[in-house]
Design an enzyme around this catalytic site. Structure first.
Site, PDB file in Angstrom:
ATOM      1  N   SER A  21       0.634  -0.748   0.335  1.00  0.00           N
ATOM      2  CA  SER A  21       0.230   0.221   0.217  1.00  0.00           C
ATOM      3  C   SER A  21       0.666   1.038   0.292  1.00  0.00           C
ATOM      4  CB  SER A  21      -1.006  -0.281   0.987  1.00  0.00           C
ATOM      5  OG  SER A  21      -1.790   1.234   1.877  1.00  0.00           O
ATOM      6  N   HIS A  46      -1.314  -1.403  -4.205  1.00  0.00           N
ATOM      7  CA  HIS A  46      -2.240  -1.157  -3.308  1.00  0.00           C
ATOM      8  C   HIS A  46      -2.570   0.824  -3.527  1.00  0.00           C
ATOM      9  CE1 HIS A  46      -6.560  -1.672  -1.360  1.00  0.00           C
ATOM     10  NE2 HIS A  46      -5.523  -0.599  -0.558  1.00  0.00           N
ATOM     11  N   ASP A  48      -4.132   3.830  -2.122  1.00  0.00           N
ATOM     12  CA  ASP A  48      -5.465   4.156  -1.034  1.00  0.00           C
ATOM     13  C   ASP A  48      -6.085   5.359  -1.740  1.00  0.00           C
ATOM     14  OD1 ASP A  48      -5.716   2.268   0.333  1.00  0.00           O
ATOM     15  OD2 ASP A  48      -3.952   2.584   1.273  1.00  0.00           O
ATOM     16  N   MET A  50      -8.480   8.384  -0.800  1.00  0.00           N
ATOM     17  CA  MET A  50      -9.507   9.274   0.600  1.00  0.00           C
ATOM     18  C   MET A  50      -9.494   9.919   0.576  1.00  0.00           C
ATOM     19  SD  MET A  50      -7.146   7.969   3.705  1.00  0.00           S
ATOM     20  CE  MET A  50      -6.599   6.423   3.505  1.00  0.00           C
ATOM     21  N   HIS A  79      -8.055   1.664  -4.805  1.00  0.00           N
ATOM     22  CA  HIS A  79      -9.205   1.322  -3.278  1.00  0.00           C
ATOM     23  C   HIS A  79      -9.781   2.855  -3.180  1.00  0.00           C
ATOM     24  CE1 HIS A  79      -9.794   0.658   0.941  1.00  0.00           C
ATOM     25  NE2 HIS A  79     -10.285   0.283   0.025  1.00  0.00           N
ATOM     26  N   MET A  81     -11.554   4.808  -0.838  1.00  0.00           N
ATOM     27  CA  MET A  81     -13.015   5.569  -0.239  1.00  0.00           C
ATOM     28  C   MET A  81     -12.953   6.565   0.196  1.00  0.00           C
ATOM     29  SD  MET A  81      -9.664   3.964   2.503  1.00  0.00           S
ATOM     30  CE  MET A  81      -8.439   3.904   1.181  1.00  0.00           C
ATOM     31  N   MET A 150     -12.573  -5.148   5.370  1.00  0.00           N
ATOM     32  CA  MET A 150     -10.857  -4.153   5.461  1.00  0.00           C
ATOM     33  C   MET A 150     -10.792  -4.346   7.385  1.00  0.00           C
ATOM     34  SD  MET A 150      -9.934  -1.885   3.936  1.00  0.00           S
ATOM     35  CE  MET A 150      -9.364  -1.311   5.181  1.00  0.00           C
ATOM     36  N   GLY A 155      -9.159   4.894   6.870  1.00  0.00           N
ATOM     37  CA  GLY A 155      -8.248   6.311   6.559  1.00  0.00           C
ATOM     38  C   GLY A 155      -7.003   6.619   7.030  1.00  0.00           C
ATOM     39  N   GLY A 157      -2.845   4.195   7.592  1.00  0.00           N
ATOM     40  CA  GLY A 157      -1.671   2.988   7.729  1.00  0.00           C
ATOM     41  C   GLY A 157      -1.469   3.210   9.098  1.00  0.00           C
ATOM     42  N   GLY A 158      -0.915   1.920   9.583  1.00  0.00           N
ATOM     43  CA  GLY A 158      -0.076   1.508  11.197  1.00  0.00           C
ATOM     44  C   GLY A 158      -0.943   0.894  12.171  1.00  0.00           C
ATOM     45  N   ASP A 189      -7.147  -6.043   3.841  1.00  0.00           N
ATOM     46  CA  ASP A 189      -6.612  -4.416   3.891  1.00  0.00           C
ATOM     47  C   ASP A 189      -6.148  -3.863   5.079  1.00  0.00           C
ATOM     48  OD1 ASP A 189      -5.310  -2.129   3.319  1.00  0.00           O
ATOM     49  OD2 ASP A 189      -7.085  -1.102   2.712  1.00  0.00           O
ATOM     50  N   GLY A 190      -5.319  -3.714   6.137  1.00  0.00           N
ATOM     51  CA  GLY A 190      -5.232  -3.050   7.139  1.00  0.00           C
ATOM     52  C   GLY A 190      -4.689  -4.236   8.607  1.00  0.00           C
ATOM     53  N   GLY A 191      -3.503  -3.656   8.622  1.00  0.00           N
ATOM     54  CA  GLY A 191      -2.913  -4.348  10.067  1.00  0.00           C
ATOM     55  C   GLY A 191      -2.386  -5.849   9.564  1.00  0.00           C
ATOM     56  N   GLY A 211       1.506  -2.327   4.310  1.00  0.00           N
ATOM     57  CA  GLY A 211       1.059  -0.643   3.993  1.00  0.00           C
ATOM     58  C   GLY A 211       3.086  -0.409   5.434  1.00  0.00           C
TER      59      GLY A 211
HETATM   60  C1  DX5 Z   1      -6.817   2.047   5.249  1.00  0.00           C
HETATM   61  C2  DX5 Z   1      -5.675   1.859   3.699  1.00  0.00           C
HETATM   62  C3  DX5 Z   1      -4.510   0.832   4.435  1.00  0.00           C
HETATM   63  C4  DX5 Z   1      -3.703   1.383   4.295  1.00  0.00           C
HETATM   64  C5  DX5 Z   1      -2.789  -0.324   5.261  1.00  0.00           C
HETATM   65  O1  DX5 Z   1      -6.793   2.546   5.013  1.00  0.00           O
HETATM   66  O2  DX5 Z   1      -7.028   1.489   3.147  1.00  0.00           O
HETATM   67  O3  DX5 Z   1      -4.370   0.241   2.385  1.00  0.00           O
HETATM   68  O4  DX5 Z   1      -2.802   1.522   4.125  1.00  0.00           O
HETATM   69  O5  DX5 Z   1      -1.987   0.393   5.791  1.00  0.00           O
HETATM   70  P1  DX5 Z   1      -1.013  -0.777   7.031  1.00  0.00           P
HETATM   71  O6  DX5 Z   1      -0.650  -2.111   6.615  1.00  0.00           O
HETATM   72  O7  DX5 Z   1       0.279   0.078   7.284  1.00  0.00           O
HETATM   73  O8  DX5 Z   1      -2.067  -1.043   7.851  1.00  0.00           O
HETATM   74 ZN    ZN Z   2      -6.491   0.007   1.174  1.00  0.00          ZN
END
Ligand code: DX5
Ligand code: ZN
Length: 232
Positions: A21, A46, A48, A50, A79, A81, A150, A155, A157-158, A189-191, A211
């Site tokens: 990401s 990927h 994102d 937003m 993606h 959002m 998700m 919204g 990363g991390g 996607d996420g964590g 990410g």
């Molecule tokens: C969050 C994004 C993710 C994000 C994931 O809203 O959709 O794609 O970049 O980041 P990590 O892998 O750090 O959770």
């Molecule tokens: Zn994403």
């Protein structure tokens, strides 16, 4: 600008895929980070998108997607959002997106939105927030190429992986198998990190978005390490 890789992408069958990401990449040096993703063996990128309305953050739009398109042939997965995604799908297609996913919570007429993406001959995906029940995906599952669950609230990363997602993946996988939808991929996607990637793929995920897990440290080595983990 030079094209970073010359191989035309072919989607491998039954292979678990890694989708770095770019949200966690160095935006001042995207080209170099993308080159590292290619060398590490990423399967797609990927992106994102937003809008500060559907999610409490703003990232980038079609011009950045277009700039990335010019330097790599890796598939670009946008993606979205954003509120009212229908209004922007064509712009992302023109910018070079190969995969486009929309949130079930943001697309009011979901089947129409999916059809809109398919009319452009692009891979269509639907996204469910962590609190959205799987039932929201069921009526559209047969029309999509992938379903993105998700595992954090979108919204940023991390954030930490929400563990109840594992059960959701398993249930979705069973639904897809029971309905003969073997070609519909599950993306998470996420964590996603080294310490939970195996659990996530064992539960039934096909595509891992990652990410901070990839961009913190050596990008190339992190992708290779992730690849080893999920292939073993
Ligand atoms: C969050 C994004 C993710 C994000 C994931 O809203 O959709 O794609 O970049 O980041 P990590 O892998 O750090 O959770
Ligand atoms: Zn994403």
């Amino acid at each position: 600008m030079k094209m970073l890789n010359n191989q035309k992408f072919k989607m491998p069958l039954n292979k678990k895929m890694i989708a770095p990401s770019l949200l966690s990449a160095n935006f001042a040096n995207l080209q170099s980070d993308i080159e590292d993703c290619i060398q590490g063996g990423a399967d797609m990128l990927h992106l994102d998108i937003m809008d500060g309305h559907f999610v409490p953050n703003i990232t980038f739009g079609p011009p950045i997607v277009e700039a990335i398109r010019k330097i790599t042939r890796l598939p670009l997965s946008c993606h979205l959002m954003i509120s009212n995604p229908d209004k922007f799908i064509e712009s992302f297609v023109k910018a070079g997106a190969d995969y486009i996913s929309v949130h079930t919570e943001g697309a009011i007429h979901l089947h129409r939105t999916i059809q809109f993406i398919k009319d452009f001959d692009k891979k269509a995906g639907i996204v469910l927030n962590p609190a959205t029940p799987l039932e929201f995906a069921y009526s559209a599952a047969e029309y999509v190429d992938f379903i993105l669950l998700m595992s954090v609230n979108p919204g940023f990363g991390g954030q930490e992986f929400i563990k109840s997602t594992l059960k959701k993946i398993e249930t979705l996988k069973i639904f897809l198998i029971n309905n003969g939808l073997f070609n519909v991929l599950i993306e998470i996607d996420g964590g996603v990190k080294f310490d939970n990637a195996i659990q996530i793929t064992n539960a039934g995920a096909d595509i891992l978005v990652c990410g901070t897990g990839i961009f913190n440290g050596n990008i190339k080595e992190n992708i290779q390490k992730m690849r080893k983990l999920i292939s073993s």
